[in-house]
Design a protein around this motif. Structure first.
Motif, PDB file in Angstrom:
ATOM      1  N   SER A 109      27.434  11.578 -55.280  1.00  0.00           N
ATOM      2  CA  SER A 109      27.912  10.217 -55.444  1.00  0.00           C
ATOM      3  C   SER A 109      26.743   9.128 -55.510  1.00  0.00           C
ATOM      4  N   SER A 110      27.169   8.201 -55.657  1.00  0.00           N
ATOM      5  CA  SER A 110      25.987   7.028 -56.049  1.00  0.00           C
ATOM      6  C   SER A 110      25.308   6.830 -54.705  1.00  0.00           C
ATOM      7  N   ILE A 142      20.938  11.261 -60.150  1.00  0.00           N
ATOM      8  CA  ILE A 142      22.123  11.915 -60.045  1.00  0.00           C
ATOM      9  C   ILE A 142      22.772  11.527 -61.263  1.00  0.00           C
ATOM     10  N   LEU A 143      23.003  12.808 -62.331  1.00  0.00           N
ATOM     11  CA  LEU A 143      23.755  12.692 -63.583  1.00  0.00           C
ATOM     12  C   LEU A 143      25.010  13.031 -63.659  1.00  0.00           C
ATOM     13  N   TYR A 150      31.994  22.814 -66.114  1.00  0.00           N
ATOM     14  CA  TYR A 150      31.966  21.541 -65.099  1.00  0.00           C
ATOM     15  C   TYR A 150      31.136  22.095 -64.102  1.00  0.00           C
ATOM     16  N   LEU A 151      30.342  21.191 -63.693  1.00  0.00           N
ATOM     17  CA  LEU A 151      29.430  21.553 -62.510  1.00  0.00           C
ATOM     18  C   LEU A 151      29.700  20.444 -61.160  1.00  0.00           C
ATOM     19  N   ASP A 152      29.291  20.967 -60.211  1.00  0.00           N
ATOM     20  CA  ASP A 152      29.581  20.175 -59.014  1.00  0.00           C
ATOM     21  C   ASP A 152      28.666  18.702 -59.042  1.00  0.00           C
ATOM     22  N   VAL A 153      27.287  19.187 -59.138  1.00  0.00           N
ATOM     23  CA  VAL A 153      26.475  18.134 -59.088  1.00  0.00           C
ATOM     24  C   VAL A 153      25.377  18.546 -60.151  1.00  0.00           C
ATOM     25  N   GLY A 171      10.739  16.202 -63.612  1.00  0.00           N
ATOM     26  CA  GLY A 171      11.403  16.483 -64.897  1.00  0.00           C
ATOM     27  C   GLY A 171      12.340  17.805 -64.797  1.00  0.00           C
ATOM     28  N   THR A 172      12.425  18.196 -63.668  1.00  0.00           N
ATOM     29  CA  THR A 172      13.111  19.400 -63.581  1.00  0.00           C
ATOM     30  C   THR A 172      14.612  19.038 -63.149  1.00  0.00           C
ATOM     31  N   PHE A 173      15.502  19.926 -63.991  1.00  0.00           N
ATOM     32  CA  PHE A 173      16.884  19.730 -63.693  1.00  0.00           C
ATOM     33  C   PHE A 173      17.398  20.567 -62.633  1.00  0.00           C
ATOM     34  N   VAL A 174      18.325  19.997 -61.948  1.00  0.00           N
ATOM     35  CA  VAL A 174      18.915  20.948 -60.689  1.00  0.00           C
ATOM     36  C   VAL A 174      20.551  20.895 -61.181  1.00  0.00           C
TER      37      VAL A 174
END
Length: 312
Positions: free
Chosen positions: A18-19, A45-46, A61-64, A71-74
């Protein structure tokens, strides 16, 4: 106090995605991914939805999902039940996140690394004792790294974590304990209060902070998770009684369809016969995908769009 269960989809997203979750997610990821070193200084958070690039392609559909300061995406998934081909789904989502970075005309050198962190409430790797496992590309014989080791798969298997509260030593221990046990606690343990980010996670997880709408969604998901476990058990039992694999699959498929239909009726209102018929035509894999997407639907139109894209 009563706390929402982080293993439930809605609760996990609320606590970690969440925000107000940025500092929580930084602490959690540094603990799980980087052995508690402060590698991550900041992150964004995207939107966790991975839409298709072409019409008719598969949605994810991912959770987070987060973009780290380097620059790494998790991408993070919390999975309660072991569904068919789950390991392939993890790899697919990681590869899709990697590939979707580029649009026409952009260069391959612009690709950034992707880490897929998967937390399971079941054992993924039987016979292995490690709670956390890291997988990267290696040369088969020399075990040397590939030139661009840009995709890493990390798994946290909750059943393998056996430490009780009085044996928690590290920040990693405390975060795994938080995810595994918070839904059963009635107060914040004193040993956890010393970590500000975990204290904040408990505040978000306090049921008192939920709106009535959020509480209703959470309750529906909890009921569905319980019923899902029952459907798997029913499918296995029917398979044993009939003595063949088809019986087990058929029993599970019928129970899954019934549960999904019931949940969608509660969530979106009474389904029309055409939609119910289309759901009944889905395979086991497609039903598992529908369960993953279930709580992202806010209207019958969302469901219809999903069925058009995934049942062809």
């Amino acid at each position: 106090m009563r706390f929402i269960n982080p293993k439930i989809d809605f609760a996990f997203k609320k606590i970690f995605g969440s925000s107000q979750s940025t500092e929580i997610l930084i602490s959690f990821l540094n603990a799980i991914l980087y052995e508690e070193e402060s590698i991550i200084k900041s992150l964004e958070i995207l939107d966790p939805y991975l839409g298709p690039q072409v019409a008719g392609a598969k949605n994810s559909y991912l959770d987070v999902k987060a973009l780290l300061n380097d620059g790494t995406f998790v991408i993070i998934e919390m999975q309660v039940l072991k569904v068919q081909a789950f390991g392939k789904r993890v790899l697919y989502n990681a590869a899709k996140t990697y590939a979707l970075q580029l649009t026409r005309g952009e260069l391959y050198k612009q690709l950034r690394p992707v880490i897929a962190l998967t937390i399971t409430d079941f054992e993924m790797f039987r016979g292995e004792q490690d709670v956390i496992s890291h997988f990267v590309f290696k040369e088969r014989n020399r075990l040397s790294d590939y030139l661009q080791n840009d995709i890493e798969l990390v798994f946290v298997e909750l059943p393998k974590f056996k430490k009780e509260l009085d044996r928690l030593e590290t920040l990693t221990d405390k975060w795994i304990y938080f995810i595994k046990t918070t839904g059963t606690l009635d107060e914040v343990p004193q040993t956890m209060v010393t970590v500000p980010e975990i204290q904040k996670a408990f505040e978000i997880a306090n049921q008192v902070s939920l709106t009535q709408e959020e509480f209703n969604i959470l309750q529906q998901q909890e009921f569905f998770a319980q019923d899902q476990e029952g459907s798997v058990a029913v499918g296995r039992e029917e398979g044993r009684q009939e003595g063949r694999q088809e019986g087990r699959q058929e029993g599970r498929q019928e129970a899954q369809i019934e549960l999904i239909t019931l949940s969608l009726n509660r969530l979106l209102g009474q389904l029309n016969p055409d939609i119910e018929n289309r759901i009944q035509q889905l395979s086991i894999d497609q039903l598992d995908d529908l369960v993953t997407a279930l709580w992202d639907f806010s209207s019958l139109e969302d469901l219809t769009t999903w069925l058009e894209a995934n049942s062809q």
